[in-house]
Design an enzyme around this catalytic site. Structure first.
Site, PDB file in Angstrom:
ATOM      1  N   HIS A  10      17.763  47.745-106.685  1.00 43.65           N
ATOM      2  CA  HIS A  10      16.575  48.322-106.044  1.00 43.65           C
ATOM      3  C   HIS A  10      16.438  49.796-106.416  1.00 43.65           C
ATOM      4  CE1 HIS A  10      17.193  45.162-102.659  1.00 43.65           C
ATOM      5  NE2 HIS A  10      16.131  44.796-103.342  1.00 43.65           N
TER       6      HIS A  10
ATOM      7  N   LYS B 134      13.409  35.152 -92.798  1.00 45.59           N
ATOM      8  CA  LYS B 134      14.870  35.206 -92.801  1.00 45.59           C
ATOM      9  C   LYS B 134      15.305  36.119 -91.643  1.00 45.59           C
ATOM     10  CE  LYS B 134      13.985  36.330 -97.613  1.00 45.59           C
ATOM     11  NZ  LYS B 134      14.091  37.395 -98.600  1.00 45.59           N
TER      12      LYS B 134
ATOM     13  N   ARG C 136      14.369  39.932-112.212  1.00 44.79           N
ATOM     14  CA  ARG C 136      15.738  39.851-112.712  1.00 44.79           C
ATOM     15  C   ARG C 136      15.889  38.785-113.779  1.00 44.79           C
ATOM     16  NH1 ARG C 136      18.000  39.410-106.787  1.00 44.79           N
ATOM     17  NH2 ARG C 136      16.243  37.997-106.943  1.00 44.79           N
TER      18      ARG C 136
ATOM     19  N   SER D 258      20.530  41.330-102.752  1.00 45.73           N
ATOM     20  CA  SER D 258      21.007  41.646-101.400  1.00 45.73           C
ATOM     21  C   SER D 258      21.765  40.464-100.820  1.00 45.73           C
ATOM     22  CB  SER D 258      19.825  41.985-100.486  1.00 45.73           C
ATOM     23  OG  SER D 258      19.166  43.122-100.949  1.00 45.73           O
TER      24      SER D 258
END
Ligand code: PNS
Length: 166
Positions: free
Chosen positions: A17, A41, A93, A131
């Site tokens: 990040h 979440k 990513r 994360s």
């Protein structure tokens, strides 16, 4: 003034990040890091804690004094409109990110045609960092020092310690 938003859960902020924040802050006059309050979440850190961790991490990074950190709830496009942003920043990513990100970017553009999503490909050294992987490793007491900024390392371990002691 060109305003960009880098939205996410940041639970917690990772080196991946931070890499995107540094690079994206050069692209716009102001970069707002938008921390999502209500996610489906259940987050490890509260939104206030996540904002504080990002503040700590970005405080002394050279060339990033055009950064603001804010939390938001509801639709990203509404938050972006309120902030007069025209750019949404997201990191990619791997190809597995692409399908989801493409769908969200197209949806956001349909909802608000003045908003465009700009994708940054993650630097290779962070291409596998997430994360959720950090949380998984920290949960079992593993070493997360290569994945998150040093200044927040202890806070992540302490969070799991406090959860275990409840
Ligand atoms: O870090 P994340 O969890 O991948 O970030 C996802 C985020 C916050 C960018 C996304 O969930 C989001 O924008 N949520 C707000 C609700 C919304 O606007 N959804 C997109 C339209 S379906």
């Amino acid at each position: 003034m060109k305003i960009g938003i880098y939205p996410g859960s940041f639970d917690p902020i990772t080196l991946g990040h931070l890499d995107i924040i540094i690079r994206a802050s050069k692209l716009v006059d102001k970069l707002i890091i938008g921390v999502l309050k209500n996610s489906s979440k259940k987050p490890l850190f509260t939104v206030e804690e996540r904002v504080e961790l990002i503040e700590r991490v970005t405080k002394n990074v050279p060339g990033t004094n055009n950064i603001e950190i804010a939390s938001f709830d509801g639709l990203l496009v509404d938050f972006a409109k309120k902030q007069n942003a025209t750019i949404i920043v997201r990191g990619l990513r791997a190809i597995t990110d692409f399908e989801y990100e493409l769908q969200i970017a197209q949806t956001n553009h349909k909802l608000c045609p003045s908003l465009d999503t700009v994708f940054f490909t993650t630097s290779v050294e962070y291409s596998y960092v997430s994360s959720s992987v950090v949380r998984e490793i920290a949960c079992y007491g593993g070493d997360i020092s290569q994945f998150i900024p040093e200044s927040i390392l202890q806070s992540v371990y302490d969070k799991y310690k406090s959860i275990r002691s409840v």
